[in-house]
Write an enzyme that holds these catalytic residues in place. Structure first.
Site, PDB file in Angstrom:
ATOM      1  N   SER A 182      34.888  33.094  32.769  1.00  0.00           N
ATOM      2  CA  SER A 182      34.489  34.445  32.344  1.00  0.00           C
ATOM      3  C   SER A 182      35.443  35.492  32.917  1.00  0.00           C
ATOM      4  CB  SER A 182      33.035  34.738  32.744  1.00  0.00           C
ATOM      5  OG  SER A 182      32.915  34.876  34.150  1.00  0.00           O
ATOM      6  N   LYS A 183      35.911  35.284  34.149  1.00  0.00           N
ATOM      7  CA  LYS A 183      36.862  36.244  34.737  1.00  0.00           C
ATOM      8  C   LYS A 183      38.201  36.179  34.001  1.00  0.00           C
ATOM      9  CE  LYS A 183      36.358  38.590  37.872  1.00  0.00           C
ATOM     10  NZ  LYS A 183      35.787  39.968  38.016  1.00  0.00           N
ATOM     11  N   TYR A 212      32.200  30.619  35.895  1.00  0.00           N
ATOM     12  CA  TYR A 212      32.552  31.898  36.536  1.00  0.00           C
ATOM     13  C   TYR A 212      34.017  32.238  36.310  1.00  0.00           C
ATOM     14  CZ  TYR A 212      34.291  34.897  40.323  1.00  0.00           C
ATOM     15  OH  TYR A 212      34.947  35.865  41.042  1.00  0.00           O
ATOM     16  N   THR A 256      40.201  37.453  40.242  1.00  0.00           N
ATOM     17  CA  THR A 256      40.137  36.458  41.316  1.00  0.00           C
ATOM     18  C   THR A 256      41.229  35.403  41.134  1.00  0.00           C
ATOM     19  OG1 THR A 256      38.818  34.542  42.041  1.00  0.00           O
ATOM     20  CG2 THR A 256      38.318  35.375  39.875  1.00  0.00           C
ATOM     21  N   ASP A 257      41.633  34.791  42.233  1.00  0.00           N
ATOM     22  CA  ASP A 257      42.632  33.702  42.129  1.00  0.00           C
ATOM     23  C   ASP A 257      42.051  32.479  41.409  1.00  0.00           C
ATOM     24  OD1 ASP A 257      40.891  32.813  44.138  1.00  0.00           O
ATOM     25  OD2 ASP A 257      42.469  32.338  45.583  1.00  0.00           O
ATOM     26  N   GLU A 258      40.703  32.438  41.255  1.00  0.00           N
ATOM     27  CA  GLU A 258      40.082  31.254  40.638  1.00  0.00           C
ATOM     28  C   GLU A 258      40.440  31.110  39.161  1.00  0.00           C
ATOM     29  OE1 GLU A 258      36.034  30.500  41.892  1.00  0.00           O
ATOM     30  OE2 GLU A 258      36.337  31.678  43.712  1.00  0.00           O
TER      31      GLU A 258
HETATM   32  P1  NAD Z   1      28.806  40.705  44.419  1.00  0.00           P
HETATM   33  O1  NAD Z   1      28.067  39.678  43.643  1.00  0.00           O
HETATM   34  O2  NAD Z   1      28.553  40.853  45.877  1.00  0.00           O
HETATM   35  O3  NAD Z   1      28.551  42.150  43.771  1.00  0.00           O
HETATM   36  C1  NAD Z   1      28.522  42.370  42.401  1.00  0.00           C
HETATM   37  C2  NAD Z   1      27.909  43.747  42.136  1.00  0.00           C
HETATM   38  O4  NAD Z   1      27.962  43.971  40.718  1.00  0.00           O
HETATM   39  C3  NAD Z   1      26.439  43.829  42.547  1.00  0.00           C
HETATM   40  O5  NAD Z   1      26.204  45.035  43.236  1.00  0.00           O
HETATM   41  C4  NAD Z   1      25.676  43.806  41.227  1.00  0.00           C
HETATM   42  O6  NAD Z   1      24.464  44.527  41.274  1.00  0.00           O
HETATM   43  C5  NAD Z   1      26.696  44.460  40.291  1.00  0.00           C
HETATM   44  N1  NAD Z   1      26.490  44.063  38.896  1.00  0.00           N
HETATM   45  C6  NAD Z   1      26.316  42.797  38.402  1.00  0.00           C
HETATM   46  N2  NAD Z   1      26.128  42.836  37.076  1.00  0.00           N
HETATM   47  C7  NAD Z   1      26.226  44.140  36.701  1.00  0.00           C
HETATM   48  C8  NAD Z   1      26.150  44.810  35.456  1.00  0.00           C
HETATM   49  N3  NAD Z   1      25.926  44.149  34.314  1.00  0.00           N
HETATM   50  N4  NAD Z   1      26.314  46.162  35.447  1.00  0.00           N
HETATM   51  C9  NAD Z   1      26.532  46.850  36.586  1.00  0.00           C
HETATM   52  N5  NAD Z   1      26.590  46.269  37.799  1.00  0.00           N
HETATM   53  C10 NAD Z   1      26.445  44.926  37.855  1.00  0.00           C
HETATM   54  O7  NAD Z   1      30.329  40.427  44.117  1.00  0.00           O
HETATM   55  P2  NAD Z   1      31.614  40.542  45.071  1.00  0.00           P
HETATM   56  O8  NAD Z   1      31.775  39.295  45.839  1.00  0.00           O
HETATM   57  O9  NAD Z   1      31.576  41.853  45.768  1.00  0.00           O
HETATM   58  O10 NAD Z   1      32.774  40.558  43.973  1.00  0.00           O
HETATM   59  C11 NAD Z   1      33.170  41.791  43.368  1.00  0.00           C
HETATM   60  C12 NAD Z   1      34.307  41.519  42.401  1.00  0.00           C
HETATM   61  O11 NAD Z   1      35.409  40.926  43.085  1.00  0.00           O
HETATM   62  C13 NAD Z   1      33.942  40.542  41.278  1.00  0.00           C
HETATM   63  O12 NAD Z   1      34.513  41.021  40.083  1.00  0.00           O
HETATM   64  C14 NAD Z   1      34.564  39.227  41.700  1.00  0.00           C
HETATM   65  O13 NAD Z   1      34.910  38.457  40.582  1.00  0.00           O
HETATM   66  C15 NAD Z   1      35.800  39.718  42.451  1.00  0.00           C
HETATM   67  N6  NAD Z   1      36.301  38.823  43.517  1.00  0.00           N
HETATM   68  C16 NAD Z   1      35.449  38.339  44.475  1.00  0.00           C
HETATM   69  C17 NAD Z   1      35.957  37.541  45.504  1.00  0.00           C
HETATM   70  C18 NAD Z   1      35.056  37.029  46.604  1.00  0.00           C
HETATM   71  O14 NAD Z   1      35.521  36.286  47.469  1.00  0.00           O
HETATM   72  N7  NAD Z   1      33.785  37.417  46.679  1.00  0.00           N
HETATM   73  C19 NAD Z   1      37.309  37.235  45.551  1.00  0.00           C
HETATM   74  C20 NAD Z   1      38.151  37.745  44.552  1.00  0.00           C
HETATM   75  C21 NAD Z   1      37.625  38.550  43.558  1.00  0.00           C
HETATM   76  P1  TYD Z   2      31.956  30.090  47.903  1.00  0.00           P
HETATM   77  O1  TYD Z   2      31.705  30.941  49.110  1.00  0.00           O
HETATM   78  O2  TYD Z   2      30.834  29.867  46.950  1.00  0.00           O
HETATM   79  O3  TYD Z   2      33.245  30.694  47.171  1.00  0.00           O
HETATM   80  P2  TYD Z   2      34.122  30.067  45.946  1.00  0.00           P
HETATM   81  O4  TYD Z   2      33.356  29.011  45.280  1.00  0.00           O
HETATM   82  O5  TYD Z   2      34.299  31.277  45.078  1.00  0.00           O
HETATM   83  O6  TYD Z   2      35.386  29.602  46.576  1.00  0.00           O
HETATM   84  O7  TYD Z   2      32.453  28.654  48.387  1.00  0.00           O
HETATM   85  C1  TYD Z   2      33.580  28.527  49.236  1.00  0.00           C
HETATM   86  C2  TYD Z   2      33.804  27.051  49.468  1.00  0.00           C
HETATM   87  O8  TYD Z   2      32.700  26.540  50.223  1.00  0.00           O
HETATM   88  C3  TYD Z   2      33.850  26.251  48.181  1.00  0.00           C
HETATM   89  O9  TYD Z   2      34.824  25.201  48.307  1.00  0.00           O
HETATM   90  C4  TYD Z   2      32.464  25.629  48.072  1.00  0.00           C
HETATM   91  C5  TYD Z   2      32.044  25.473  49.525  1.00  0.00           C
HETATM   92  N1  TYD Z   2      30.598  25.612  49.780  1.00  0.00           N
HETATM   93  C6  TYD Z   2      29.916  24.626  50.497  1.00  0.00           C
HETATM   94  O10 TYD Z   2      30.508  23.611  50.923  1.00  0.00           O
HETATM   95  N2  TYD Z   2      28.578  24.791  50.713  1.00  0.00           N
HETATM   96  C7  TYD Z   2      27.890  25.874  50.246  1.00  0.00           C
HETATM   97  O11 TYD Z   2      26.658  25.962  50.459  1.00  0.00           O
HETATM   98  C8  TYD Z   2      28.611  26.891  49.527  1.00  0.00           C
HETATM   99  C9  TYD Z   2      27.901  28.108  49.001  1.00  0.00           C
HETATM  100  C10 TYD Z   2      29.959  26.723  49.330  1.00  0.00           C
END
Ligand code: NAD
Ligand code: TYD
Length: 342
Positions: A158-159, A155, A128-130
């Site tokens: 850990s990434k 979070y 992630t970009d975070e």
């Molecule tokens: P999510 O929380 O929707 O899905 C995570 C999945 O991983 C779930 O199905 C969960 O059951 C599974 N999981 C969790 N712990 C596990 C374990 N110990 N063993 C096996 N499976 C397990 O997450 P997401 O938003 O789809 O993100 C997926 C990946 O992309 C993550 O690695 C996240 O860091 C990365 N990412 C997410 C975003 C975003 O905007 N959501 C952006 C950039 C990168």
């Molecule tokens: P989020 O969807 O949790 O993604 P990330 O923290 O990984 O960027 O949050 C996106 C943005 O929205 C972040 O700046 C936090 C804000 N936010 C709120 O203002 N209210 C909320 O209830 C949530 C979940 C996020």
């Protein structure tokens, strides 16, 4: 000829789930294995349309279970690993950081060991970009692949730790890896604890939308389909050992995102409630995707077209998100948010 075997971890979640469907449909000649522990964020109902396809397989397992991972890898001899499985929500990492270390760091290291053992052809780590920390509000600054890692939340810490292990397995053991670092995703099957699906689902029920702080924090939004095409490209064309940033130049304040959704649904902006800010809330994320564009990637959605498609999807798929928000999710929501009227 033996089929290429692809292991996708976290394929019952949001992005992994979209990627599983994309791969099963695009590559009928690949065997796609979806491995997921089915935590609160995972569900298999999203795969009803592909679950009977010959090239789709599901394995319920925890990536941190070393014995289970080694047995599975020895049995299936995967060619490619695309690793999404993670604890993914910043707010939950503030409540309980420990599970983020166990899944995101130890789980990744177990997968790296198992991949090294059987000699996979590619390990794509979805990061992630975070991990880069936060930018200031100067609109000409962006994260590049050379930006130092500077994570602020449990979070992102850990990434970043898992990214360093992936890098080390390439440098030390020659494991053919790539790391992708994408901006905030949105789209179908996004779990309704994250800003966009939380806003859509609450506005549709005429419920208050919690905006942290002053709502001026900026995120760079990418439709999940465009994230999938980027990962597909990196999987097949990425240079071993390289990092690729993924983002589509769609920077918006949280308030702009929430107002767009409210206005598209024809509801009142009075639904917005400013609530106490997130601890350590990163100000701004923004990606420079030039390296990936040079590899041949181009996003298909603008934020306007992507958010319209996503709102339509949530309107058409109420049963999917309603069964989530009516369950255990209620307990999390009550713990996480305090509204004025509570
Ligand atoms: P999510 O929380 O929707 O899905 C995570 C999945 O991983 C779930 O199905 C969960 O059951 C599974 N999981 C969790 N712990 C596990 C374990 N110990 N063993 C096996 N499976 C397990 O997450 P997401 O938003 O789809 O993100 C997926 C990946 O992309 C993550 O690695 C996240 O860091 C990365 N990412 C997410 C975003 C975003 O905007 N959501 C952006 C950039 C990168
Ligand atoms: P989020 O969807 O949790 O993604 P990330 O923290 O990984 O960027 O949050 C996106 C943005 O929205 C972040 O700046 C936090 C804000 N936010 C709120 O203002 N209210 C909320 O209830 C949530 C979940 C996020």
């Amino acid at each position: 000829m033996t089929q290429i075997k692809v292991l996708i971890t976290g394929g019952a979640g949001f992005i992994g789930g979209n990627f599983v469907q994309y791969m099963v449909n695009k590559y009928p000649m690949y065997d796609i294995f979806n491995l997921d522990a089915l935590t609160y964020a995972g569900d298999l109902t999203k795969h009803r349309e592909i679950e009977n396809k010959k090239n789709y397989h599901f394995v319920k397992a925890n990536i941190a279970d070393r014995k289970a991972m080694f047995e599975l890898f020895e049995k299936e001899k995967f060619d490619y690993i695309v690793h999404f499985a993670a604890e993914s929500h910043v707010d939950r990492s503030i409540i309980d950081p420990g599970i983020f270390v166990r899944t995101n760091v130890i789980g990744t290291q177990v997968l790296l060991d198992a991949s090294k053992q059987i000699g996979v052809s590619k390990f794509v780590h979805i990061s992630t970009d975070e991990v880069y920390g936060e930018l200031d509000f100067n609109p000409t600054t962006f994260f590049t692949e050379d930006t130092p890692l500077n994570p602020n939340s449990p979070y992102s810490a850990s990434k970043a730790s898992s990214d360093l292990f992936v890098r080390a397995y390439h440098e030390t053991f020659g494991l053919p890896v790539n790391i992708t670092r994408c901006s905030n995703n949105y789209g179908p099957f996004h779990f309704p604890e994250k800003l966009i699906p939380l806003t859509i689902s609450r506005v549709l029920k005429d419920e208050k939308v919690p905006v942290y702080g002053d709502g001026k924090n900026i995120r760079d939004w990418l439709h999940v389909f465009d994230h999938c095409t980027a990962i597909d490209l990196v999987l097949h064309k990425g240079d071993n050992g390289d990092v690729y940033n993924i983002g589509g130049h769609n920077e918006l304040t949280n308030l702009e995102v929430v107002k767009t959704i409210i206005n598209t649904l024809g509801k009142s902006e009075e639904l917005i409630e400013f609530v106490v800010d997130r601890l350590g809330h990163d100000k701004r994320y923004a990606i420079d995707p030039a390296k990936l564009e040079k590899l041949g990637w181009k996003p298909t959605y603008t934020f306007e077209t992507g958010i319209a498609q996503t709102i339509e999807w949530y309107l058409d798929n109420k049963c999917w998100w309603e069964q989530i928000v009516s369950g255990e999710y209620q307990n999390y929501f009550k713990k996480q948010y305090k509204f004025e009227k509570d």
